[in-house]
Design a protein around this motif. Structure first.
Motif, short mmCIF file in Angstrom:
data_model
loop_
_atom_site.label_atom_id
_atom_site.label_comp_id
_atom_site.label_asym_id
_atom_site.label_seq_id
_atom_site.Cartn_x
_atom_site.Cartn_y
_atom_site.Cartn_z
N SER A 35 -4.12 -14.46 50.81
CA SER A 35 -2.96 -14.60 50.02
C SER A 35 -3.31 -15.73 49.15
O SER A 35 -3.62 -16.91 49.46
CB SER A 35 -1.59 -14.94 50.81
N ALA A 36 -2.70 -15.65 47.78
CA ALA A 36 -2.85 -16.81 46.93
C ALA A 36 -2.02 -17.77 47.13
O ALA A 36 -0.80 -17.52 47.81
CB ALA A 36 -2.54 -16.20 45.59
N PRO A 37 -2.43 -18.93 47.18
CA PRO A 37 -1.35 -20.18 47.55
C PRO A 37 -0.32 -20.13 46.80
O PRO A 37 -0.28 -19.85 45.59
CB PRO A 37 -2.46 -21.29 47.20
N SER A 38 0.63 -20.76 47.17
CA SER A 38 1.88 -20.91 46.59
C SER A 38 2.56 -22.38 46.64
O SER A 38 2.26 -22.96 47.78
CB SER A 38 3.18 -20.02 47.47
N VAL A 41 5.96 -7.93 36.17
CA VAL A 41 5.29 -8.03 35.05
C VAL A 41 3.71 -7.92 35.40
O VAL A 41 3.24 -8.81 36.04
CB VAL A 41 5.37 -9.10 34.15
N GLY A 42 3.12 -6.91 34.73
CA GLY A 42 1.60 -6.61 35.42
C GLY A 42 0.80 -5.71 34.49
O GLY A 42 1.56 -5.05 33.55
N ALA A 43 -0.22 -5.27 35.24
CA ALA A 43 -0.90 -4.26 34.31
C ALA A 43 0.00 -2.81 34.64
O ALA A 43 0.45 -2.62 35.46
CB ALA A 43 -2.25 -3.91 35.11
N SER A 44 -0.19 -2.24 33.42
CA SER A 44 0.36 -0.72 33.19
C SER A 44 -0.44 0.08 34.08
O SER A 44 0.22 1.38 34.22
CB SER A 44 0.72 -0.24 31.89
N VAL A 55 -3.41 -5.30 49.33
CA VAL A 55 -2.55 -5.25 48.30
C VAL A 55 -2.60 -6.61 47.69
O VAL A 55 -2.37 -7.65 48.30
CB VAL A 55 -0.92 -4.73 48.61
N SER A 56 -2.70 -6.48 46.30
CA SER A 56 -2.63 -7.86 45.59
C SER A 56 -1.43 -8.58 46.12
O SER A 56 -0.18 -7.97 45.96
CB SER A 56 -2.41 -7.67 44.12
N PRO A 57 -1.59 -10.03 46.41
CA PRO A 57 -0.36 -10.70 46.88
C PRO A 57 0.79 -10.73 45.99
O PRO A 57 1.93 -10.77 46.55
CB PRO A 57 -0.84 -11.97 47.28
N ASP A 58 0.75 -10.52 44.63
CA ASP A 58 2.01 -10.79 43.79
C ASP A 58 2.52 -9.27 43.58
O ASP A 58 3.22 -9.23 42.59
CB ASP A 58 1.63 -11.42 42.69
N ALA A 59 1.85 -8.10 44.16
CA ALA A 59 2.34 -6.97 43.66
C ALA A 59 3.45 -6.59 44.59
O ALA A 59 3.74 -6.74 45.77
CB ALA A 59 1.25 -5.95 43.83
N ARG A 70 -3.60 -2.73 43.35
CA ARG A 70 -2.40 -2.54 42.75
C ARG A 70 -2.08 -1.49 41.83
O ARG A 70 -2.94 -1.35 41.00
CB ARG A 70 -2.27 -3.98 41.89
N THR A 71 -1.05 -0.75 42.15
CA THR A 71 -0.81 0.34 41.32
C THR A 71 0.10 0.17 40.11
O THR A 71 0.67 -0.94 40.03
CB THR A 71 0.11 1.34 42.00
#
Length: 209
Positions: free
Chosen positions: A133-136, A150-153, A43-47, A90-91
């Motif tokens: 995971s994307a770095p933080s 906020v993301g893709a609909s 799952v996309s880390p920011d989802a 990501r849904t």
């Protein structure tokens, strides 16, 4: 001399034309994608998980894994195992902004049991895979919390190269976004990925002289 020079220029142009056409017909997919045999689905880390569908992303991940197993070309692996590719899902909800919940048990994947090749695929994974995971830039809040995402609909399916450090932080190889493209039983995102690979492997017709 002028006539001879003109003939040489014309000959060079004729020789260059087929090469340019050949390059144009080359697959947009890198060779390592066509050689890949294993894949890690995350799952996309920011989802975050939608409040009204708290297991939406986890279900989408399982739908993609099952569709890949039915395809048979790419074998899904669990976090901690080497993989040739990484697919992030990501849904979407049809809205640009949605309330979601992150952290805590909702981000855990206590186990997986999926039929594969007449057997059962069993494993465990907690949270978002550490290897992808994307770095933080700061400490992450791992306790359950609600926020607006906020993301893709629409649903998103992204392919990255595996076997590298922080694959989700590297340029993506291929992306597909469409309404309900991660939903079973069709899982159209996987179908579209299959088509792209099949097209890339089709032999090019011989060029006319």
């Amino acid at each position: 001399m002028i006539a001879r020079l003109s003939s040489l220029i014309l000959l060079a142009a004729l020789l260059a034309a087929p090469a340019s056409a050949k390059d144009k017909n080359k697959s947009s997919l890198p060779e390592y994608v066509l050689r890949a045999t294993t894949v890690l689905v995350v799952v996309s880390p920011d989802a975050g998980e939608p409040l009204d569908q708290p297991m939406a992303n986890a279900t989408a991940r399982e739908n993609v894994e099952k569709a890949l197993m039915e395809w048979g070309r790419l074998k899904p692996v669990l976090d901690g195992q080497e993989s040739d590719l990484v697919i992030a899902v990501r849904t979407g909800t049809g809205k640009m902004v949605r309330p979601t919940v992150k952290g805590g048990p909702i981000d855990n994947r206590p186990g997986v049991m999926q039929p594969i090749d007449g057997g059962i695929r069993i494993g465990a994974q907690n949270g978002h895979p550490s290897s992808t995971s994307a770095p933080s830039n700061g400490p992450q809040n791992t306790s359950p919390h609600i926020g607006n995402e906020v993301g893709a609909s629409e649903d998103t399916f992204e392919v990255y190269r595996g076997g590298v450090q922080d694959p989700l932080d590297s340029p993506r190889v291929w992306r597909y976004t469409a309404k309900d493209c991660l939903r079973a039983p069709q899982v159209s995102a996987v179908e579209e990925f299959r088509k792209v690979i099949a097209d890339a492997e089709k032999p090019q017709p011989p060029k006319k002289p």
